[in-house]
Design an enzyme around this catalytic site. Structure first.
Site, PDB file in Angstrom:
ATOM      1  CG  ASP A  74      -0.454  -0.126   2.557  1.00  0.00           C
ATOM      2  OD1 ASP A  74       0.751  -0.430   2.700  1.00  0.00           O
ATOM      3  OD2 ASP A  74      -1.220   0.090   3.530  1.00  0.00           O
ATOM      4  N   GLY A 166      -1.184  -7.632  13.742  1.00  0.00           N
ATOM      5  CA  GLY A 166      -1.426  -7.580  12.299  1.00  0.00           C
ATOM      6  C   GLY A 166      -2.882  -7.505  11.907  1.00  0.00           C
ATOM      7  CG  ASP A 213      -3.946  -1.194   8.411  1.00  0.00           C
ATOM      8  OD1 ASP A 213      -3.976  -1.979   7.455  1.00  0.00           O
ATOM      9  OD2 ASP A 213      -3.001  -1.122   9.205  1.00  0.00           O
ATOM     10  CE  LYS A 257       2.277  -3.848  13.341  1.00  0.00           C
ATOM     11  NZ  LYS A 257       1.750  -5.113  13.827  1.00  0.00           N
TER      12      LYS A 257
HETATM   13  P1  ADP Z   1      -1.654  -3.726  15.009  1.00  0.00           P
HETATM   14  O1  ADP Z   1      -1.111  -4.736  14.060  1.00  0.00           O
HETATM   15  O2  ADP Z   1      -2.611  -4.328  15.978  1.00  0.00           O
HETATM   16  O3  ADP Z   1      -2.178  -2.500  14.339  1.00  0.00           O
HETATM   17  P2  ADP Z   1       0.345  -1.908  16.084  1.00  0.00           P
HETATM   18  O4  ADP Z   1       1.677  -2.224  16.661  1.00  0.00           O
HETATM   19  O5  ADP Z   1       0.304  -1.096  14.851  1.00  0.00           O
HETATM   20  O6  ADP Z   1      -0.374  -3.309  15.879  1.00  0.00           O
HETATM   21  O7  ADP Z   1      -0.538  -1.165  17.169  1.00  0.00           O
HETATM   22  C1  ADP Z   1      -0.745  -1.702  18.452  1.00  0.00           C
HETATM   23  C2  ADP Z   1      -0.949  -0.592  19.451  1.00  0.00           C
HETATM   24  O8  ADP Z   1      -2.284  -0.043  19.332  1.00  0.00           O
HETATM   25  C3  ADP Z   1      -0.878  -1.053  20.902  1.00  0.00           C
HETATM   26  O9  ADP Z   1       0.469  -1.096  21.350  1.00  0.00           O
HETATM   27  C4  ADP Z   1      -1.668   0.041  21.619  1.00  0.00           C
HETATM   28  O10 ADP Z   1      -0.879   1.195  21.802  1.00  0.00           O
HETATM   29  C5  ADP Z   1      -2.770   0.375  20.597  1.00  0.00           C
HETATM   30  N1  ADP Z   1      -4.014  -0.371  20.921  1.00  0.00           N
HETATM   31  C6  ADP Z   1      -4.512  -1.451  20.312  1.00  0.00           C
HETATM   32  N2  ADP Z   1      -5.664  -1.886  20.905  1.00  0.00           N
HETATM   33  C7  ADP Z   1      -5.886  -1.053  21.942  1.00  0.00           C
HETATM   34  C8  ADP Z   1      -6.911  -0.945  22.959  1.00  0.00           C
HETATM   35  N3  ADP Z   1      -7.917  -1.814  23.042  1.00  0.00           N
HETATM   36  N4  ADP Z   1      -6.801   0.058  23.843  1.00  0.00           N
HETATM   37  C9  ADP Z   1      -5.778   0.934  23.781  1.00  0.00           C
HETATM   38  N5  ADP Z   1      -4.798   0.896  22.858  1.00  0.00           N
HETATM   39  C10 ADP Z   1      -4.843  -0.076  21.947  1.00  0.00           C
HETATM   40  P1  NG1 Z   2      -0.523  -3.424  10.784  1.00  0.00           P
HETATM   41  O1  NG1 Z   2       0.122  -4.737  10.873  1.00  0.00           O
HETATM   42  O2  NG1 Z   2      -1.976  -3.514  11.050  1.00  0.00           O
HETATM   43  O3  NG1 Z   2       0.084  -2.373  11.677  1.00  0.00           O
HETATM   44  C1  NG1 Z   2       0.703  -2.299   8.603  1.00  0.00           C
HETATM   45  C2  NG1 Z   2       0.336  -0.957   7.956  1.00  0.00           C
HETATM   46  C3  NG1 Z   2      -0.424  -1.118   6.628  1.00  0.00           C
HETATM   47  C4  NG1 Z   2       0.270  -2.096   5.695  1.00  0.00           C
HETATM   48  C5  NG1 Z   2       0.571  -3.405   6.451  1.00  0.00           C
HETATM   49  C6  NG1 Z   2       1.376  -4.368   5.612  1.00  0.00           C
HETATM   50  C7  NG1 Z   2      -0.124   1.013   9.320  1.00  0.00           C
HETATM   51  C8  NG1 Z   2      -1.132   1.752  10.091  1.00  0.00           C
HETATM   52  N1  NG1 Z   2      -0.493  -0.170   8.829  1.00  0.00           N
HETATM   53  O4  NG1 Z   2      -0.405  -2.898   9.213  1.00  0.00           O
HETATM   54  O5  NG1 Z   2      -0.559   0.153   5.994  1.00  0.00           O
HETATM   55  O6  NG1 Z   2       1.438  -1.546   5.122  1.00  0.00           O
HETATM   56  O7  NG1 Z   2       1.307  -3.160   7.647  1.00  0.00           O
HETATM   57  O8  NG1 Z   2       0.697  -4.726   4.450  1.00  0.00           O
HETATM   58  O9  NG1 Z   2       0.993   1.485   9.166  1.00  0.00           O
HETATM   59 MG    MG Z   3      -1.080  -1.050  13.211  1.00  0.00          MG
END
Ligand code: ADP
Ligand code: NG1
Ligand code: MG
Length: 479
Positions: A74, A166, A213, A257
């Site tokens: 993306d 993810g 997303d 991430k």
């Molecule tokens: P994902 O793949 O789930 O998007 P990220 O690493 O991008 O993983 O984001 C995860 C972060 O989002 C968590 O560390 C937290 O800060 C926030 N988060 C997710 N779910 C919740 C929730 N229910 N309440 C508060 N923060 C949340």
């Molecule tokens: P997740 O794993 O949900 O944080 C991330 C990126 C997407 C995309 C995918 C890989 C954000 C918010 N999300 O998703 O844009 O690049 O990885 O396909 O950065």
């Molecule tokens: Mg994320």
């Protein structure tokens, strides 16, 4: 199906941003009165009352997603193929006249936060959960067409998307918060506008995401996955072949991430590959940041771009100095023109393998769509094969898998038609394509051979770790 009270039409154009592909705002629905969602909303309402001694005015909901194919493309400008899932983030909201943001979470592990709502500061170096809500507030304040200061808000969050796995819990949080803020201010923003604001404002946490997303969280539709294209943002519903069930399995190795530079490193490797290929083609390389834009200008097909990658790069890491020589620039200048703050320390970048993954994966997305639409007898097997190829590419060329994810994919051989990591990777979830009649046997096999052997799974409710999912609907307001 929840009752829709209204789907407000958009009025005026001054509040619209970018190109509108539809005029629909997220729907306003009646609060569900039965089922699990009703129970979660009731608990959230109760906790909100305890905390703020008043009843919320409304709730905003935004779902997570599972990406079926099209990983790490993306942000290169290529189409992706996700579906929204049932798991979501709910935000209960009420206004206050003090101009304060008071933010809390039903789970005590997420500490409360409060600040002046018109003075939002996001500290990237501290990966706090409320940063995602602050991003959303900043996004709406700066890009939502506000005509004055923001009104104070009391908000409480409740989520059931496994974080850092993810399935896009981060963007669901950003999207639910942005929808909450825009609704509290009577802004009539379309789903696409909200998705674009959220894609851009989530970058304030530091991750340079591509927008998949946030797009599916607003544009998801019950019963159909969607092909999402960017610039301008648009989406096409695609019905999956009958008998196809997608099972999601969490490998229970989380990856945050925003707290690491893995994700941004891949975004930068693609950007560097793009700029070097642009320079080689005689273009002004600083003007190119996405492989998809370069492809358009060169007028080549995706397979031709793969040949170009092989002609340009060797399959080995390139040092920062070598990259600077190729671009006729200096490391300090490259930091400014190309690299994100958290990737400036990286000294070696793999360009060949990352670009090969992107072009081949972009091709697989269109193949996946074609197979779904052709409805041939071999559709399920053909889709499965593409998923296997996608996993191999993310594992070997993109190096964003995890041994536990690979173990789940390996265990799925034979019982699934295809299985792959979903989302950014480095842990998190796998998605497998399973024939409907095989789902229960398949899940039993994973429980026996993976979850029973995994210490992190012991004592956990397995239905939150291993579940099948139908395409769900996008974000909405409950009143
Ligand atoms: P994902 O793949 O789930 O998007 P990220 O690493 O991008 O993983 O984001 C995860 C972060 O989002 C968590 O560390 C937290 O800060 C926030 N988060 C997710 N779910 C919740 C929730 N229910 N309440 C508060 N923060 C949340
Ligand atoms: P997740 O794993 O949900 O944080 C991330 C990126 C997407 C995309 C995918 C890989 C954000 C918010 N999300 O998703 O844009 O690049 O990885 O396909 O950065
Ligand atoms: Mg994320």
């Amino acid at each position: 199906m929840p009752e829709v009270i209204s789907s407000p039409p958009l009025t005026g154009t001054s509040r619209q941003r970018g190109k509108e592909m539809s005029t629909e705002c997220p729907p306003i629905q009646k609060l569900p009165t039965e089922g699990k969602q009703a129970e979660r909303l009731a608990t959230l309402q109760e906790k909100f009352k305890e905390k703020y001694t008043k009843t919320p005015d409304f709730f905003a909901r935004a779902p997570g997603r599972v990406n079926l194919i099209g990983e790490h493309v993306d942000y290169c400008g290529y189409a992706v193929f996700p579906m929204a899932i049932e798991q979501d983030i709910l935000v209960a909201v009420s206004t206050n006249s003090a101009g304060t943001l008071r933010l809390s979470n039903v789970e005590d592990s997420f500490p409360s936060h409060s600040s002046d709502i018109n003075k939002i500061e996001i500290q990237k170096e501290r990966p706090a959960w409320f940063n995602y809500v602050l991003c959303a507030i900043k996004g709406i304040a700066e890009e939502g067409g506000m005509e004055g200061p923001l009104t104070g808000l009391d908000m409480m969050v409740s989520g059931n998307i496994p974080p850092s796995s993810g399935l896009s819990s981060s963007s669901a949080l950003v999207c639910a918060a942005a929808l909450a803020v825009s609704h509290a201010h009577d802004l009539l923003l379309s789903k696409e506008t909200l998705a674009e604001i959220c894609a851009s404002c989530e970058r304030h946490v530091g991750t340079q995401g591509g927008g998949m997303d946030q797009a599916i969280s607003f544009l998801g539709t019950s019963g159909t996955a969607r092909v999402i294209e960017f610039n301008p943002l648009r989406s096409t519903p695609v019905t999956l072949p009958p008998g196809a069930t997608f099972v999601v399995a969490n490998c229970l190795a989380p990856m945050n991430k925003a707290a690491t530079s893995h994700y941004n490193c891949r975004v930068m490797e693609c950007r560097l590959a793009c700029q070097i290929m642009a320079k080689k083609a005689g273009l002004v390389w600083k003007e190119y940041r996405r492989l998809g834009d370069l492809q358009k200008v060169l007028g080549k097909s995706l397979p031709e771009m793969m040949t170009l990658v092989s002609d340009t790069f060797e399959p080995r890491p390139y040092s920062k100095e070598e990259i600077c020589e190729l671009l006729k620039t200096t490391p300090a200048a490259l930091d400014k023109t190309t690299l994100s703050e958290n990737t400036r320390h990286i000294q070696h970048f793999k360009l060949h393998d990352r670009a090969q993954h992107v072009f081949s994966e972009a091709h697989r997305v269109w193949e996946f769509k074609r197979i779904c639409e052709e409805e041939s007898e071999t559709a399920l097997a053909d889709l499965g094969r593409l998923m296997q190829d996608s996993h191999r590419s993310t594992k070997l060329l993109y190096e964003c898998s995890h041994p536990k994810l690979d173990a789940l994919v390996e265990l799925s051989q034979g019982m699934s038609l295809g299985a792959r990591l979903t989302g950014a990777g480095w842990g998190g979830c796998m998605v497998a394509l399973i024939k409907e009649e095989e789902v229960e046997n398949y899940k039993a096999k994973l429980v026996e051979e993976f979850y029973n052997e995994t210490p992190e799974a012991q004592g956990r409710d397995l239905s939150t770790i291993l579940f099948s999912s139908q395409p769900g609907s996008g974000a909405c307001i409950f009143k």
